[in-house]
Scaffold this motif. Structure first.
Motif, PDB file in Angstrom:
ATOM      1  N   UNK A  39       1.166  -1.195   0.101  1.00  0.00           N
ATOM      2  CA  UNK A  39      -0.167  -0.276   0.050  1.00  0.00           C
ATOM      3  C   UNK A  39       0.768   1.378  -0.239  1.00  0.00           C
ATOM      4  N   UNK A  40       0.594   2.249  -0.446  1.00  0.00           N
ATOM      5  CA  UNK A  40       0.765   3.437  -1.566  1.00  0.00           C
ATOM      6  C   UNK A  40       0.094   5.210  -0.720  1.00  0.00           C
ATOM      7  N   UNK A  41       0.524   5.305  -0.319  1.00  0.00           N
ATOM      8  CA  UNK A  41      -0.547   6.569   0.932  1.00  0.00           C
ATOM      9  C   UNK A  41      -0.521   7.373  -0.497  1.00  0.00           C
ATOM     10  N   UNK A  42      -2.024   7.839  -0.972  1.00  0.00           N
ATOM     11  CA  UNK A  42      -2.119   8.625  -2.323  1.00  0.00           C
ATOM     12  C   UNK A  42      -2.078   9.865  -1.994  1.00  0.00           C
ATOM     13  N   UNK A  43      -0.717  10.168  -2.257  1.00  0.00           N
ATOM     14  CA  UNK A  43      -0.085  11.798  -1.550  1.00  0.00           C
ATOM     15  C   UNK A  43      -1.340  12.822  -2.688  1.00  0.00           C
ATOM     16  N   UNK A  44      -0.667  13.204  -3.172  1.00  0.00           N
ATOM     17  CA  UNK A  44      -1.158  14.189  -4.449  1.00  0.00           C
ATOM     18  C   UNK A  44      -1.706  13.752  -5.436  1.00  0.00           C
ATOM     19  N   UNK A  45      -2.013  14.636  -6.034  1.00  0.00           N
ATOM     20  CA  UNK A  45      -3.505  14.413  -6.832  1.00  0.00           C
ATOM     21  C   UNK A  45      -2.353  13.892  -8.522  1.00  0.00           C
ATOM     22  N   UNK A  46      -1.230  14.776  -8.418  1.00  0.00           N
ATOM     23  CA  UNK A  46      -0.597  14.206  -9.366  1.00  0.00           C
ATOM     24  C   UNK A  46      -0.407  11.965  -9.313  1.00  0.00           C
ATOM     25  N   UNK A  47      -0.201  11.810  -8.291  1.00  0.00           N
ATOM     26  CA  UNK A  47       0.371  10.210  -7.687  1.00  0.00           C
ATOM     27  C   UNK A  47      -0.960   9.432  -8.285  1.00  0.00           C
ATOM     28  N   UNK A  48      -2.045   9.933  -8.125  1.00  0.00           N
ATOM     29  CA  UNK A  48      -3.450   9.415  -7.973  1.00  0.00           C
ATOM     30  C   UNK A  48      -3.674   9.454  -9.099  1.00  0.00           C
ATOM     31  N   UNK A  49      -3.759  11.138 -10.284  1.00  0.00           N
ATOM     32  CA  UNK A  49      -3.770  10.115 -11.969  1.00  0.00           C
ATOM     33  C   UNK A  49      -2.491   9.742 -12.384  1.00  0.00           C
TER      34      UNK A  49
END
Length: 184
Positions: free
Chosen positions: A129-139
């Protein structure tokens, strides 16, 4: 046990990967994939799992998700893996499966080192599991999840793969409802 790739923060989204023992290609049959879809759907309706993207590959599952309503993602994943393990093994036993003997043998061998009495082990310990820390990461993770079947040459376009939320994002008929994110 390290918490580096574990969901330890509540009410945040995570990119999660669940992998079968020895990377066995269990999910090559639709029947097995539907067991996972049903398990995820149950977790959504009964356990507070919010899914933004997912893809079921032959030996692993990617999910961009978060636990809501005071639930813990680690508990949801534990319960999902326990439930689907039993269903997968039962499915292999109940329906014609040319790979039955060797898969069950590998699932049994995966239990040999366990202290608790368990007959079959389908999933690897833990989860990534990696935390979704930003919109860039999520995208980036949504694109990664959706392009997995394309990279593996299963389909030409992400939305052509039935067991992926790429279909939701393309507004096509789909197997599992997700919360579609619109990120610039």
């Amino acid at each position: 046990m390290s918490t580096k790739y574990r969901a330890t923060t509540e009410d945040v989204a995570y990119f999660v990967t669940l992998t079968t023992v020895r990377w066995i290609d269990i999910f090559t049959r639709p029947r097995q994939k539907y067991l996972l879809v049903n398990g995820l759907s149950y977790c959504q309706s009964q356990k507070g799992l919010e899914i933004y993207a997912y893809c079921i590959m032959s030996s692993h599952v990617h999910i961009l998700c978060k636990a809501c309503e005071g639930h813990k993602l680690s508990d949801i994943i534990r319960d999902f893996k326990k439930y689907t393990s039993k269903k997968i093994v039962q499915n292999i036993l109940d329906y014609p499966e040319s790979r039955r003997e060797w898969m069950l043998e590998l699932f049994q061998r995966a239990c040999m080192h366990l202290k608790r009495n368990q007959r079959y082990k389908v999933w690897q310990n833990g989860y990534h599991a990696e935390i979704a820390y930003s919109n860039w990461f999520i995208k980036q993770k949504i694109n990664y999840i959706h392009n997995n079947p394309v990279v593996e040459k299963i389909v030409a376009r992400p939305e052509d793969y039935l067991f992926s939320s790429a279909r939701n994002y393309a507004e096509l008929e789909n197997e599992l409802e997700v919360e579609v994110l619109f990120i610039e």
